[in-house]
Design a protein around this motif. Structure first.
Motif, PDB file in Angstrom:
ATOM      1  N   UNK A   1       0.804  -1.235   0.000  1.00 41.51           N
ATOM      2  CA  UNK A   1       0.000   0.000   0.000  1.00 41.51           C
ATOM      3  C   UNK A   1       0.828   1.272   0.000  1.00 41.51           C
ATOM      4  N   UNK A   2       2.132   1.134  -0.293  1.00 42.69           N
ATOM      5  CA  UNK A   2       3.019   2.302  -0.418  1.00 42.69           C
ATOM      6  C   UNK A   2       3.050   3.139   0.859  1.00 42.69           C
ATOM      7  N   UNK A   3       3.377   4.425   0.721  1.00 48.70           N
ATOM      8  CA  UNK A   3       3.562   5.268   1.901  1.00 48.70           C
ATOM      9  C   UNK A   3       5.016   5.230   2.346  1.00 48.70           C
ATOM     10  N   UNK A   4       5.236   5.430   3.641  1.00 48.62           N
ATOM     11  CA  UNK A   4       6.608   5.482   4.158  1.00 48.62           C
ATOM     12  C   UNK A   4       6.627   4.863   5.558  1.00 48.62           C
ATOM     13  N   UNK A   5       7.689   4.113   5.853  1.00 45.09           N
ATOM     14  CA  UNK A   5       7.756   3.518   7.189  1.00 45.09           C
ATOM     15  C   UNK A   5       9.035   3.942   7.905  1.00 45.09           C
ATOM     16  N   UNK A   6       8.883   4.335   9.155  1.00 45.66           N
ATOM     17  CA  UNK A   6      10.057   4.629   9.996  1.00 45.66           C
ATOM     18  C   UNK A   6      10.084   3.595  11.120  1.00 45.66           C
ATOM     19  N   UNK A   7      11.240   2.952  11.281  1.00 46.86           N
ATOM     20  CA  UNK A   7      11.360   1.920  12.322  1.00 46.86           C
ATOM     21  C   UNK A   7      12.000   2.510  13.580  1.00 46.86           C
ATOM     22  N   UNK A   8      11.483   2.099  14.737  1.00 50.61           N
ATOM     23  CA  UNK A   8      12.084   2.522  16.002  1.00 50.61           C
ATOM     24  C   UNK A   8      12.584   1.255  16.690  1.00 50.61           C
ATOM     25  N   UNK A   9      13.873   0.965  16.479  1.00 49.75           N
ATOM     26  CA  UNK A   9      14.411  -0.335  16.902  1.00 49.75           C
ATOM     27  C   UNK A   9      14.249  -0.560  18.408  1.00 49.75           C
ATOM     28  N   UNK A  10      14.492   0.477  19.207  1.00 47.66           N
ATOM     29  CA  UNK A  10      14.520   0.283  20.651  1.00 47.66           C
ATOM     30  C   UNK A  10      13.200  -0.267  21.205  1.00 47.66           C
ATOM     31  N   UNK A  11      12.093   0.214  20.639  1.00 46.24           N
ATOM     32  CA  UNK A  11      10.801  -0.224  21.149  1.00 46.24           C
ATOM     33  C   UNK A  11      10.152  -1.294  20.270  1.00 46.24           C
ATOM     34  N   UNK A  12      10.832  -1.711  19.194  1.00 45.32           N
ATOM     35  CA  UNK A  12      10.238  -2.689  18.288  1.00 45.32           C
ATOM     36  C   UNK A  12       8.953  -2.163  17.678  1.00 45.32           C
ATOM     37  N   UNK A  13       8.928  -0.871  17.338  1.00 41.21           N
ATOM     38  CA  UNK A  13       7.722  -0.305  16.736  1.00 41.21           C
ATOM     39  C   UNK A  13       8.055   0.283  15.364  1.00 41.21           C
ATOM     40  N   UNK A  14       7.026   0.518  14.578  1.00 41.71           N
ATOM     41  CA  UNK A  14       7.220   1.133  13.274  1.00 41.71           C
ATOM     42  C   UNK A  14       6.058   2.078  13.022  1.00 41.71           C
ATOM     43  N   UNK A  15       6.352   3.206  12.393  1.00 40.16           N
ATOM     44  CA  UNK A  15       5.291   4.154  12.065  1.00 40.16           C
ATOM     45  C   UNK A  15       5.116   4.202  10.555  1.00 40.16           C
ATOM     46  N   UNK A  16       3.912   3.952  10.141  1.00 40.65           N
ATOM     47  CA  UNK A  16       3.590   3.945   8.711  1.00 40.65           C
ATOM     48  C   UNK A  16       2.858   5.246   8.366  1.00 40.65           C
ATOM     49  N   UNK A  17       3.437   6.027   7.472  1.00 37.51           N
ATOM     50  CA  UNK A  17       2.771   7.250   7.021  1.00 37.51           C
ATOM     51  C   UNK A  17       2.140   6.985   5.665  1.00 37.51           C
ATOM     52  N   UNK A  18       0.861   7.265   5.560  1.00 41.18           N
ATOM     53  CA  UNK A  18       0.130   7.008   4.314  1.00 41.18           C
ATOM     54  C   UNK A  18       0.374   8.141   3.330  1.00 41.18           C
ATOM     55  N   UNK A  19       0.375   7.817   2.037  1.00 42.20           N
ATOM     56  CA  UNK A  19       0.461   8.906   1.047  1.00 42.20           C
ATOM     57  C   UNK A  19      -0.629   8.734  -0.026  1.00 42.20           C
ATOM     58  N   UNK A  20      -0.565   9.560  -1.062  1.00 42.05           N
ATOM     59  CA  UNK A  20      -1.626   9.532  -2.080  1.00 42.05           C
ATOM     60  C   UNK A  20      -1.778   8.163  -2.722  1.00 42.05           C
ATOM     61  N   UNK A  21      -0.621   7.503  -2.994  1.00 39.69           N
ATOM     62  CA  UNK A  21      -0.682   6.170  -3.592  1.00 39.69           C
ATOM     63  C   UNK A  21      -1.444   5.212  -2.672  1.00 39.69           C
ATOM     64  N   UNK A  22      -1.164   5.340  -1.372  1.00 41.82           N
ATOM     65  CA  UNK A  22      -1.875   4.483  -0.419  1.00 41.82           C
ATOM     66  C   UNK A  22      -3.383   4.683  -0.542  1.00 41.82           C
ATOM     67  N   UNK A  23      -3.767   5.945  -0.560  1.00 42.07           N
ATOM     68  CA  UNK A  23      -5.201   6.231  -0.640  1.00 42.07           C
ATOM     69  C   UNK A  23      -5.805   5.657  -1.917  1.00 42.07           C
ATOM     70  N   UNK A  24      -5.064   5.763  -3.035  1.00 38.05           N
ATOM     71  CA  UNK A  24      -5.557   5.228  -4.315  1.00 38.05           C
ATOM     72  C   UNK A  24      -5.708   3.718  -4.226  1.00 38.05           C
ATOM     73  N   UNK A  25      -4.667   3.070  -3.691  1.00 34.80           N
ATOM     74  CA  UNK A  25      -4.719   1.603  -3.613  1.00 34.80           C
ATOM     75  C   UNK A  25      -5.798   1.129  -2.653  1.00 34.80           C
ATOM     76  N   UNK A  26      -6.040   1.929  -1.655  1.00 36.25           N
ATOM     77  CA  UNK A  26      -7.100   1.600  -0.699  1.00 36.25           C
ATOM     78  C   UNK A  26      -8.473   1.836  -1.305  1.00 36.25           C
ATOM     79  N   UNK A  27      -8.455   2.570  -2.432  1.00 32.42           N
ATOM     80  CA  UNK A  27      -9.709   2.897  -3.110  1.00 32.42           C
ATOM     81  C   UNK A  27     -10.653   3.683  -2.206  1.00 32.42           C
ATOM     82  N   UNK A  28     -10.073   4.667  -1.533  1.00 29.49           N
ATOM     83  CA  UNK A  28     -10.897   5.523  -0.682  1.00 29.49           C
ATOM     84  C   UNK A  28     -11.083   6.855  -1.403  1.00 29.49           C
TER      85      UNK A  28
END
Ligand code: ATP
Ligand code: MG
Length: 430
Positions: free
Chosen positions: A71-98
């Protein structure tokens, strides 16, 4: 208990679409996926959910990668906490068909979190985290009502996971911590408790209340300024910060931060202003963030000396220190300004942050402050430095002095049109 119906009625269509696609990827990876924390609480209370937290039993970074690939977008990983943040972009919205791109209620980014356990190396320290099960993840949380999960993958869709009795406490209207050392581990939880008490009109469960003790207060008194400030920022965003601060004072939770914050020493009613609408008087070109105004109103009755000490203790950004200090100065000095002319007010107030002037107006309703904010600060002479040059005047400090006198004359009504201004200018030139 199954919350499938609640999921469908209290999440926006866009959020649901998003959860469904993440759930598909989690299933492919064999991870259990949960909605956790405050969003489950709000779901059970029948409140609209705006931000939600997703937790997986498994590697959250893998899940984020899988979602990113599809679904495209951008991901930033935070190794210390084992978390990741996914930022949605226009391509994501298109693929999501929203259809409504970036419509309200659609989160612009999402956190993926691996279920984890936490241990505290010492009271008040940041925790050491380790990947773990959902049960451990719920047990590390602050209160039972925030320690529930709704499972989202496969046939478990909507199943409530409540090993710590959160639902029963919601019904009893109780804020209950999960173990006796909870507040020593993390004393900010005591401030969080008061915030939930105010927001939901709940009570602190008696055993939990007992844990607000000297040991916990002592750890609170040593917490970093930044962490403390953040908790108060959140308090100012609540509907009734004044009541919350009263409660904190009753529980003796302000004294550990600074003696002069305790209710005996100043008039809390100032803050009640924050609970009413400012509708009567707002100024479009002055930024009035509720939390900034909250701090200024709260500290205003204190001496500049105390404001300085508290700003240091709570590690205020420079502008907040300046604004809180200016409001305290202005409030104290106000009685001696009453006979001032508009130009005197204006030249004095201009050196202060506008939000400080605004805050003191809200408290004292001094008409001059309002006039300054609405009109006076915008009044300028029509003559400019260029005009002075054209008239053959040598550039120098005299320019600003002349312009200042012209402005004062406009402000004080001694000059009311351009002819009068010109006549005054001629006089000043000689
Ligand atoms: P709000 O509606 O104010 O955002 P929330 O419950 O979502 O309430 P957050 O501060 O967003 O609160 O935190 C999300 C979740 O993380 C909480 O529900 C709670 O389970 C957990 N949590 C947050 N802060 C702490 C803390 N200091 N100690 C333990 N758990 C915490
Ligand atoms: Mg939240």
């Amino acid at each position: 208990m199954n919350l499938a119906d609640q999921l469908e009625s209290f999440l926006t269509a866009e959020s649901l679409a998003l959860i469904r696609l993440i759930r598909t990827e989690a299933e492919r990876l064999g991870f259990s996926l949960y909605l956790v924390g405050g969003s489950v609480r709000d779901l059970l209370l029948g409140r609209q959910i705006n931000d939600f937290d997703l937790t997986v039993e498994g590697d959250a970074a893998h899940l984020a990668e899988a979602v990113l690939r599809k679904y495209a977008g951008k991901v930033v990983f935070h190794a210390r906490f084992g978390t990741a943040t996914w930022t949605l972009d226009d391509t994501t919205f298109k693929r999501l068909n929203i259809p409504l791109l970036g419509s309200s209620g659609f989160p612009p980014f999402l956190d993926f979190i691996s279920a984890r356990s936490e241990t505290y190396s010492q009271p008040g320290a940041l925790p050491t985290v380790k990947r773990s099960t959902i049960d451990d993840d719920l047990f590390r949380r602050d209160f039972s009502i925030n320690a529930m999960a709704v499972r989202l993958d496969g046939k478990y869709w909507g199943q409530l996971h409540d090993p710590l009795g959160g639902q029963a406490d919601l019904e009893r209207k109780w804020i209950r911590h999960l173990h006796a050392r909870s507040f020593v581990d993390d004393p900010t939880r005591m401030l969080r408790a008061v915030r939930y008490v105010g927001r939901f009109e709940f009570e602190i469960e008696p055993g939990t209340l007992d844990s607000i003790n000297e040991e916990a207060r002592d750890v609170l008194s040593r917490l970093s300024g930044e962490r403390l400030r953040h908790e108060f920022d959140l308090i100012f965003e609540e509907p009734n910060p004044s009541a919350l601060l009263h409660r904190l004072a009753e529980l003796d939770l302000l004294k550990p931060i600074h003696l002069s914050l305790h209710h005996g020493n100043f008039q809390l009613p100032y803050l009640e202003i924050l609970s009413v609408e400012f509708g009567e008087f707002t100024i479009p070109d002055i930024m009035t963030f509720k939390r900034t105004l909250g701090w200024i109103l709260w500290l205003m009755p204190l001496s500049e000396f105390d404001v300085d000490i508290i700003s240091k203790r709570l590690d205020f950004p420079a502008l907040l220190t300046r604004s809180a200090r200016a409001a305290s100065t202005l409030l104290n000095a106000l009685p001696s300004f009453v006979a001032w002319r508009p130009s005197q007010w204006t030249f004095y107030l201009e050196a202060l942050p506008s939000i400080s002037v605004y805050a003191v107006y809200l408290v004292r309703k001094e008409a001059a402050l309002r006039e300054y904010l609405v009109h006076w600060r915008k009044i300028k002479p029509t003559v400019t430095g260029d005009d002075l040059k054209k008239r053959g005047l040598e550039p120098g400090p005299r320019y600003s002095e002349i312009l200042r006198q012209l402005r004062a004359a406009w402000l004080d009504g001694e000059v009311q049109n351009e002819n009068e201004e010109l006549r005054l200018l001629e006089k000043l030139e000689n």
